[in-house]
Design a protein around this motif. Sequence first.
Motif, PDB file in Angstrom:
ATOM      1  N   GLY A   1       3.858   3.644  -4.548  1.00  0.00           N
ATOM      2  CA  GLY A   1       2.987   2.372  -3.976  1.00  0.00           C
ATOM      3  C   GLY A   1       3.285   2.186  -2.799  1.00  0.00           C
ATOM      4  N   LEU A   2       2.153   1.346  -2.045  1.00  0.00           N
ATOM      5  CA  LEU A   2       2.616   1.110  -0.466  1.00  0.00           C
ATOM      6  C   LEU A   2       3.514  -0.204  -0.296  1.00  0.00           C
ATOM      7  N   GLY A   3       3.804  -0.725  -1.347  1.00  0.00           N
ATOM      8  CA  GLY A   3       4.681  -2.197  -1.265  1.00  0.00           C
ATOM      9  C   GLY A   3       4.055  -3.282  -0.163  1.00  0.00           C
ATOM     10  N   VAL A   4       2.713  -3.591  -0.344  1.00  0.00           N
ATOM     11  CA  VAL A   4       2.287  -4.646   0.678  1.00  0.00           C
ATOM     12  C   VAL A   4       1.219  -5.283  -0.467  1.00  0.00           C
ATOM     13  N   GLY A   5       0.928  -6.791   0.059  1.00  0.00           N
ATOM     14  CA  GLY A   5      -0.007  -7.163  -0.723  1.00  0.00           C
ATOM     15  C   GLY A   5      -1.486  -6.564  -0.731  1.00  0.00           C
TER      16      GLY A   5
ATOM     17  N   ALA B   1      -4.463  -7.943  -0.653  1.00  0.00           N
ATOM     18  CA  ALA B   1      -5.430  -8.295   0.365  1.00  0.00           C
ATOM     19  C   ALA B   1      -5.192  -8.004   1.599  1.00  0.00           C
ATOM     20  N   ARG B   2      -3.920  -7.428   2.054  1.00  0.00           N
ATOM     21  CA  ARG B   2      -3.957  -7.169   3.396  1.00  0.00           C
ATOM     22  C   ARG B   2      -4.110  -5.501   3.492  1.00  0.00           C
ATOM     23  N   VAL B   3      -3.504  -4.762   2.647  1.00  0.00           N
ATOM     24  CA  VAL B   3      -3.537  -3.309   3.003  1.00  0.00           C
ATOM     25  C   VAL B   3      -3.357  -2.680   1.440  1.00  0.00           C
ATOM     26  N   ARG B   4      -4.379  -1.696   1.322  1.00  0.00           N
ATOM     27  CA  ARG B   4      -4.482  -0.934   0.115  1.00  0.00           C
ATOM     28  C   ARG B   4      -4.296   0.400   0.288  1.00  0.00           C
ATOM     29  N   HIS B   5      -3.716   1.272  -0.580  1.00  0.00           N
ATOM     30  CA  HIS B   5      -3.508   2.619  -0.337  1.00  0.00           C
ATOM     31  C   HIS B   5      -4.885   3.412  -0.235  1.00  0.00           C
ATOM     32  N   SER B   6      -5.163   4.104   0.843  1.00  0.00           N
ATOM     33  CA  SER B   6      -6.414   4.964   0.654  1.00  0.00           C
ATOM     34  C   SER B   6      -6.810   5.525  -0.634  1.00  0.00           C
TER      35      SER B   6
ATOM     36  N   GLY C   1      -8.354   2.769  -2.795  1.00  0.00           N
ATOM     37  CA  GLY C   1      -9.470   2.733  -2.119  1.00  0.00           C
ATOM     38  C   GLY C   1     -10.781   3.684  -2.642  1.00  0.00           C
TER      39      GLY C   1
ATOM     40  N   ASP D   1     -13.512  -9.077  -1.682  1.00  0.00           N
ATOM     41  CA  ASP D   1     -12.583  -9.693  -0.867  1.00  0.00           C
ATOM     42  C   ASP D   1     -12.152 -10.984  -1.127  1.00  0.00           C
TER      43      ASP D   1
ATOM     44  N   SER E   1       0.918  -9.559  -5.006  1.00  0.00           N
ATOM     45  CA  SER E   1       1.158  -8.090  -4.527  1.00  0.00           C
ATOM     46  C   SER E   1       1.409  -7.336  -5.763  1.00  0.00           C
ATOM     47  N   GLN E   2       0.355  -6.873  -6.577  1.00  0.00           N
ATOM     48  CA  GLN E   2       0.692  -6.103  -7.623  1.00  0.00           C
ATOM     49  C   GLN E   2      -0.893  -5.503  -7.860  1.00  0.00           C
TER      50      GLN E   2
ATOM     51  N   ASN F   1      -7.538  -6.718   4.445  1.00  0.00           N
ATOM     52  CA  ASN F   1      -8.706  -5.796   3.515  1.00  0.00           C
ATOM     53  C   ASN F   1      -8.927  -4.263   4.157  1.00  0.00           C
ATOM     54  N   LEU F   2      -7.517  -3.768   4.755  1.00  0.00           N
ATOM     55  CA  LEU F   2      -7.559  -2.412   4.958  1.00  0.00           C
ATOM     56  C   LEU F   2      -7.183  -1.577   4.167  1.00  0.00           C
ATOM     57  N   HIS F   3      -7.395  -0.071   4.433  1.00  0.00           N
ATOM     58  CA  HIS F   3      -7.068   0.817   3.720  1.00  0.00           C
ATOM     59  C   HIS F   3      -6.213   1.706   4.469  1.00  0.00           C
ATOM     60  N   ALA F   4      -5.090   2.190   3.817  1.00  0.00           N
ATOM     61  CA  ALA F   4      -4.141   3.051   4.802  1.00  0.00           C
ATOM     62  C   ALA F   4      -3.451   4.149   3.997  1.00  0.00           C
TER      63      ALA F   4
ATOM     64  N   PHE G   1       7.440  -4.786   1.158  1.00  0.00           N
ATOM     65  CA  PHE G   1       8.459  -5.115   0.255  1.00  0.00           C
ATOM     66  C   PHE G   1       9.559  -4.015  -0.160  1.00  0.00           C
TER      67      PHE G   1
ATOM     68  N   ASN H   1       8.665  -3.694  -8.486  1.00  0.00           N
ATOM     69  CA  ASN H   1       7.705  -2.804  -7.454  1.00  0.00           C
ATOM     70  C   ASN H   1       8.318  -3.298  -6.094  1.00  0.00           C
TER      71      ASN H   1
ATOM     72  N   TYR I   1       2.432  -4.010  12.466  1.00  0.00           N
ATOM     73  CA  TYR I   1       1.622  -4.596  11.269  1.00  0.00           C
ATOM     74  C   TYR I   1       2.568  -5.654  10.600  1.00  0.00           C
TER      75      TYR I   1
END
Lengths: 413, 413
Positions: A94-98, A100-105, A108, A282, A294-295, B42-45, B68, B263, B370
């Motif tokens: 997993g990305l390890g970010v909240g 609301a900020r960034v979600r893994h593609s 998505g 959102d 962040s989960q 609200n980004l995807h990455a 984290f 996590n 970021y």
Amino acid sequence: MTTNVESAHHDVAGPRRYRNTDKMIEFCEPVWLNASDRRLINLHADAPSNNTYVVRETGQEVLSLCSFAYLGLNTHPKVIEGAVDALQETKTMGLGVGNARVRHSLLGRMEEEFSDLFGAHVMAGVTCSALSAGILPLLAAGHVAEGGRRVMVFDRFCHFSMAYMKPVCAEESPVFTCNHNDLNYLEDMCRKYPRVAYIADGAYSMGGDAALEGLLELQNRYGLFLYFDDSHSLSIVGERGEGMTRSQLPQMSPLTIIVASLNKGFGTGGGIAMLGQRRIIDFFQHHAGPVAWSQNMEIPVVGASLASIKIHRSSELGELQRKLQRNIDYFDRILPTRFAGNGLPIRIIDVAGPFEAVNTAAALFERGFYNSAVFFPIVARGEGGIRVMLRAELTEEQIAGFVDAIQEILASL
Amino acid sequence: MTTNVESAHHDVAGPRRYRNTDKMIEFCEPVWLNASDRRLINLHADAPSNNTYVVRETGQEVLSLCSFAYLGLNTHPKVIEGAVDALQETKTMGLGVGNARVRHSLLGRMEEEFSDLFGAHVMAGVTCSALSAGILPLLAAGHVAEGGRRVMVFDRFCHFSMAYMKPVCAEESPVFTCNHNDLNYLEDMCRKYPRVAYIADGAYSMGGDAALEGLLELQNRYGLFLYFDDSHSLSIVGERGEGMTRSQLPQMSPLTIIVASLNKGFGTGGGIAMLGQRRIIDFFQHHAGPVAWSQNMEIPVVGASLASIKIHRSSELGELQRKLQRNIDYFDRILPTRFAGNGLPIRIIDVAGPFEAVNTAAALFERGFYNSAVFFPIVARGEGGIRVMLRAELTEEQIAGFVDAIQEILASL
């Protein structure tokens, strides 16, 4: 005369309007302990298939009749492969970010595919209960639908994961509990208050289902908000497995939310919310408590879910649904129970009381069947039952063997 | 004179003692929307590594300073392999049965290995927040430690996942909020009430840590129950990665519970509770809300966690911890901030206000970094900051580049 300790105890007792832990523990812990002493719960097991548990503690093999892996998708080779592929492709858990900020593609993409599959704006969550915990207080506070604060009416039988949030919702607006499927009460509430929300299951975890037709009438007439947990019918009902509730709605309204767990019929993990509007997603990511923290679903669970979506789009889903349906129909034919004929996989066989339920489960266990004894607070105080959960993978012989066994046991009690 | 609608609105407003959603949304939604308009949230990455995010929406590549994944274990080849192996070995995503009844042997083995690793009785949960949501109300109701109901005192800065449960706890016993690390207030409460519990973070998600020494004195003197969420120090502190709090306790007391998310530093998913008594685990499986419902860590997450435990037992853990520590020390040397020298990876760079925080994050983004802008309710109303999360995988060059960039930006504001 009360002693000092007693009066101090009294001083610190909360109002217990929406929960009474003391009473719950007083009534049901003895039954749990009885079940535990008889090695019916707190077990560890390996599962060569969804049908068989091999109990680690004793080596005993039992046929499982209490699993919500209704279609067996949790062990489908393509679902397992989907999880493995996602891990090998992304090389991360997993990305390890909240959120609301960034979600893994990949997350998505999964949300987009769910949206397309179920004809709704779909938001993923780490569990279905986290989604309810986050959304319900915002619904009470008036930030989900137009018009402001809503009086919250919880169906008496709605799942614990929603009822658990009553005290949090009550911070925002009045909270009531109504009798199961009591449309008259609901209509009275809609007349009394300008805005009301009703919280219920689509398919209930103890069998039975929502009175959807009447509820939609109340929605049309009074703007009643409908919040459903449809975990126990997702995947097993509907042409694309959209579940009992979604399959009966022509489209998602901004006055309806359906949440569902993906760890039951769907076969993976985490949860989804089906929403009638895109922009609210959102908003939930910013403010909906556990949705905002962040989960979220881990990458292998996302990969498994993408594979399960693919199965939901294929003819295999219908085949599995029909297999399950045949087993449900067969069971209802040879052992008619309260909910016979409703097409859902959960059946309750009533027994005299909670300890009788444990006795029956123990006798079934000896004959090689694993069932759950259910008692308060799952059923009313003093009552007891054996919950049967039917699955596509069971054979008629297995079902018949179970029905013979329980009829013998009940006759001998 | 109020209109009918206004008075109806007034009628249905709850007491809002422990939450005020209207105010929260009024103050922070404009900042969230501003950050969203500027494409900072609200980004995807995709993430070719923990250092780089490739934003799907724009193709932009940025260096992550808000993850984290402190030790990079979420992408460790052995952790990924552990998840894949568990899937291929068990051929299932999970058992599909309630935790209290049957748990998969692999989950049982993981709990045993955690118990051995951290010197505590360890119970797993689907998330850390689900563990807190389940345990805290039972603690308030007096069913976790001897002596009955406990007055609950939440540290003002404790994580949302615990503060969120205040209304549920308040059903059972009085709930108070104290200033951060306010030992005097806590001692007063211990004198006033026979039994008190304090709810806090071990390492705080906004930097800083618990006043553990003073808290243990209060525990010895008054029997104060201590409940810590130590998610932000697990794996990164302690010889075996047991976290800041556990590493300072000679043994687990029945008056202490530590929960932590897996996590973050640990690199997998789900959560654990470290407990001082074995028997309470079964009790939680029966009665602790989200702990008792049919949800737990899925098999690939269990497999990944077993692999991470193995790394925690090897010399590699110390190497990763030292790498992280060198990065923290380096950052503190070239940009001293409020918590400099505390050995933890979270740093806050204060800016004038919430919109300035968004401006700064936007300027950093343009330069390829970021970061998360933080504002109410994460920090006090009207305040703003840039949160920096340091990781073992960052190089000194990357850290220096970031510090140059932010100093330039702050000078130009």
